[in-house]
Design an enzyme around this catalytic site. Structure first.
Site, mmCIF file in Angstrom:
data_model
loop_
_atom_site.group_PDB
_atom_site.id
_atom_site.type_symbol
_atom_site.label_atom_id
_atom_site.label_comp_id
_atom_site.label_asym_id
_atom_site.label_seq_id
_atom_site.Cartn_x
_atom_site.Cartn_y
_atom_site.Cartn_z
ATOM 1 N N HIS A 87 59.789 60.225 70.497
ATOM 2 C CA HIS A 87 59.895 59.952 69.060
ATOM 3 C C HIS A 87 58.578 59.432 68.495
ATOM 4 O O HIS A 87 58.452 59.245 67.280
ATOM 5 C CB HIS A 87 61.025 58.929 68.838
ATOM 6 C CG HIS A 87 61.450 58.761 67.424
ATOM 7 N ND1 HIS A 87 61.216 57.610 66.707
ATOM 8 C CD2 HIS A 87 62.102 59.597 66.575
ATOM 9 C CE1 HIS A 87 61.707 57.739 65.489
ATOM 10 N NE2 HIS A 87 62.250 58.931 65.376
ATOM 11 N N HIS B 53 61.251 54.212 55.105
ATOM 12 C CA HIS B 53 61.219 54.748 56.465
ATOM 13 C C HIS B 53 60.197 54.074 57.366
ATOM 14 O O HIS B 53 60.272 54.213 58.585
ATOM 15 C CB HIS B 53 60.930 56.254 56.393
ATOM 16 C CG HIS B 53 61.211 57.014 57.650
ATOM 17 N ND1 HIS B 53 60.204 57.463 58.485
ATOM 18 C CD2 HIS B 53 62.376 57.391 58.226
ATOM 19 C CE1 HIS B 53 60.745 58.110 59.503
ATOM 20 N NE2 HIS B 53 62.062 58.077 59.376
#
EC number: 2.7.4.1
Length: 687
Positions: A435, A596
């Site tokens: 990720h 985010h």
């Protein structure tokens, strides 16, 4: 599991976030078409919630009914609470749509025509459209012993038709099913001359309910109702047994559409005996049925703002800025050579990231490019640049995460295209999703009359996805700092090769050092507080769930450390509890853009350590993924991160929601001066 410190329920927290998203649709300050979009976003979020979280709860109840959730509830009790809250949320969503948003749209000349409002001309147009465009594609299925109930695809639009009479073979007709292929438009524009409205639309379900009898000639249609089944969409790939992850995943993807049913949505007027039949066929209980007043898939209304040219009903367009250090430099490498560059998206453009890669693909001095890909979209100029670099003879290595949920097929396609042009493609580490957001470029330069290799790095908190870079708030760092570059090089070596744990000097990396460093940094603040020094932790992320981090934050509060958490989504920590967490605040910012970025701030006795990361404080990010957190050392950039990423959120009194100790949220009341974090940054950076 025994709970030493109190935790809040994860699933209820996710629903709470979606309640905050839906509240945007009720806000008169939000442009009307954007309010419709927020209703659609809520539906999309709920779809994923049922496909993953509710499916997981149902499986746990079946497999281990006596188990407890991490917050200490029985699985069944937790499930019942979640279902009750989800039902309330869905009801509120449809009420808001029909009582507030659709009437307001009608006042603006945007109208959805119901069949019972059609005049003769509209009826004839609709009939011709159905016969010419829809009927040839539709396949009716009559239910009898030779035609069992079909296993309908996940989230597909279906119609259950109650029939009366005998067919051509003399069979008694009772019920039929019509599945609407995904290729059919869910929203059809009615010609303006016929509509009487500037923008008139007809839903696919309206056509079906009016003309479904054309599919069952000479039979009486007693009722026609839409329904949709949501299925478990988790993929099962035994990573210990497979020999090729891509091949195994390609074999598993088709099964996603046919997993166990977890939710049934039906139109509110569906007869009770029809609902019972649908529940029986789906192996669901009554509590898993959601009766809705309108379309069973509001996500398909997401296209309406794009179909309607009414800028006055949408967020004002903006042009993201490009930092002068980049705009005035001959090339991206020259700009980075002059010092670290911080980009704050979407306020600052993502284009420099693309240009860095595009220039690297063409630069004869560049010898190697390494890149991680988690989500990038189906049409990505970034991937085009990587393929161009490979064609130009660069050593291109791409770590493609094939298990990025709901992007698996896209990433498989990109992996195939990259391999076809000679790039090295690896899929990370089995059992650990990659990720981390990293780009490494190796370039041959001449320094002091001697040729040497120089590394350049981009690290980010968000995906290499140009479209979402305009919708999500994220930070990105471009640097030629050789310590950071060396660490990134080692992480790539670890991802592509096989070897022991590496010592990194600047980066924190999961599943190795990230969690211990976070705990150590919190404990250092605890020690400072106990020594009478100023101590503070400020952290911004999407989710906070990991129990040992939460325990450390509780202990920090008890020691007198001031802890401010900006958690957009689910947070399992309970703030403001006397004797436990009275020094902790939790807020959620919900606005035009999806918050985010992940930011970790520790006062560190005045040194102010600031890290940016791709990792939330969740078990999966800290222990089951490859993630990196990277420091912001340069003083000016550090002040920017603190000001633009943290302080504006802490000062926001328009889009901030404050978490209460019971897990519920309330809007922060505006003071004399209105402060909106996102609007302020738009005004600062954008034109």
């Amino acid at each position: 599991m025994s709970v030493r410190y109190p935790l809040l329920n994860r699933e209820l927290g996710i629903l709470g976030f979606n309640e905050r998203v839906l509240a945007q649709a009720a806000d008169p300050q939000v442009p009307l078409l954007e309010r419709l979009r927020f209703i659609c976003i809520t539906s999309s979020n709920l779809d994923e919630f049922f496909e993953v979280r509710m499916a997981g709860l149902q499986e746990q109840i079946r497999d281990n009914p006596g188990a407890l959730t991490p917050d200490g509830m029985s699985l069944q009790h937790a499930y019942d609470l979640v279902v009750e809250r989800a039902q309330r949320l869905v009801h509120r969503q449809y009420t808001m749509l029909h009582e507030t948003v659709l009437p307001a749209l009608e006042q603006e000349g945007i109208y959805f025509h119901a069949a019972d409002t059609w005049n003769d001309e509209q009826l004839e147009w609709a009939r011709r459209y159905f016969l010419d465009e829809l009927l040839p594609v539709l396949t009716p299925i009559g239910l009898d012993p030779a035609h069992p109930f079909p296993r309908v695809l996940n989230k597909s639009l279906n119609f259950v038709v109650e029939l009366e009479g005998r067919d051509a073979f003399g069979r008694q007709a009772v019920m039929g099913i019509v599945q609407a292929p995904r290729a059919l438009p869910r929203v059809v524009r009615m010609p303006q001359a016929l509509s009487g409205f500037e923008h008139g639309f007809v839903l696919l379900s309206t056509f079906m309910q009016r003309f479904v009898g054309e599919l069952f000639p000479q039979l009486v249609v007693k009722s026609c109702n839409q329904f949709r089944i949501t299925r478990n969409s988790e993929l099962f790939v035994d990573e210990d047994e497979i020999t090729n992850l891509r091949v195994a995943l390609q074999g598993e993807l088709p099964a996603r559409h046919l997993g166990n049913a977890v939710r049934l949505e039906v139109s509110a007027d569906t007869p009770a005996h029809i609902v019972r039949r649908l529940l029986e066929e789906s192996l669901l209980d009554e509590k898993d049925c959601y009766r809705v007043a309108g379309s069973v898939n509001l996500v398909r209304l997401m296209q309406i703002p794009d179909l309607v040219d009414r800028p006055d009903l949408k967020f004002a367009p903006f042009t993201a800025s490009i930092p002068p250090v980049i705009a005035n430099a001959p090339a991206m490498f020259d700009a980075i050579d002059d010092g670290d560059i911080l980009l704050h998206h979407p306020y600052e453009s993502f284009q420099p990231v693309l240009e860095l890669l595009q220039q690297a693909a063409k630069d004869p001095s560049v010898v190697a490019i390494k890149q991680t890909i988690y989500r990038t979209g189906t049409d990505s100029p970034l991937m085009d640049a990587l393929m161009a670099a490979a064609r130009n003879g660069k050593e291109v290595t791409v770590v493609v995460e094939l298990l990025a949920r709901f992007d698996e097929e896209t990433n498989i396609n990109w992996a195939s295209q990259l391999e076809a042009v000679g790039a090295h493609v690896v899929y990370g580490v089995v059992g650990h999703k990659c990720h981390a957001k990293m780009m490494l470029i190796v370039r041959r330069v001449v320094e002091g009359g001697k040729a040497t290799l120089r590394r350049y790095v981009h690290l980010g908190t968000g995906n290499y996805h140009p479209r979402t870079a305009r919708l999500y708030t994220d930070f990105g760092l471009m640097t030629a700092d050789q310590k950071i570059c060396e660490d990134v090089h080692h992480v790539f070596q670890q991802l592509t090769g096989i070897g022991g744990e590496l010592t990194l000097h600047e980066l924190w990396q999961s599943p190795f050092t990230l969690h211990p460093r976070i705990i150590e940094s919190i404990r250092a603040e605890i020690d400072n507080a106990r020594a009478g020094k100023r101590a503070r932790v400020v952290a911004k992320m999407n989710a906070l769930l990991e129990p040992t981090v939460i325990a450390a934050l509780y202990e920090a509060s008890q020691a007198g450390v001031k802890v401010d958490l900006i958690v957009r989504g689910v947070c399992a920590l309970k703030p403001g509890v006397p004797g436990l967490s009275e020094n902790i605040t939790v807020r959620s910012i919900v606005g035009r853009f999806l918050e985010h970025h992940r930011i970790y701030y520790f006062h560190a006795d005045g040194a102010e350590e600031v890290y940016l990361s791709s990792a939330d404080w969740m078990d999966r990010n800290l222990f089951r993924r490859v993630e990196v957190a990277f420091p912001i050392r340069e003083r000016k950039l550090k002040r920017r991160v603190i000001a633009e990423g943290l302080s504006v959120c802490l000062g926001d009194n328009q889009s901030a929601w404050l978490m209460q100790s019971d897990g519920h949220y309330r809007r922060r009341r505006a003071g004399k001066t209105l402060r909106n974090a996102q609007l302020g940054l738009l005004a600062k950076f954008c034109s």
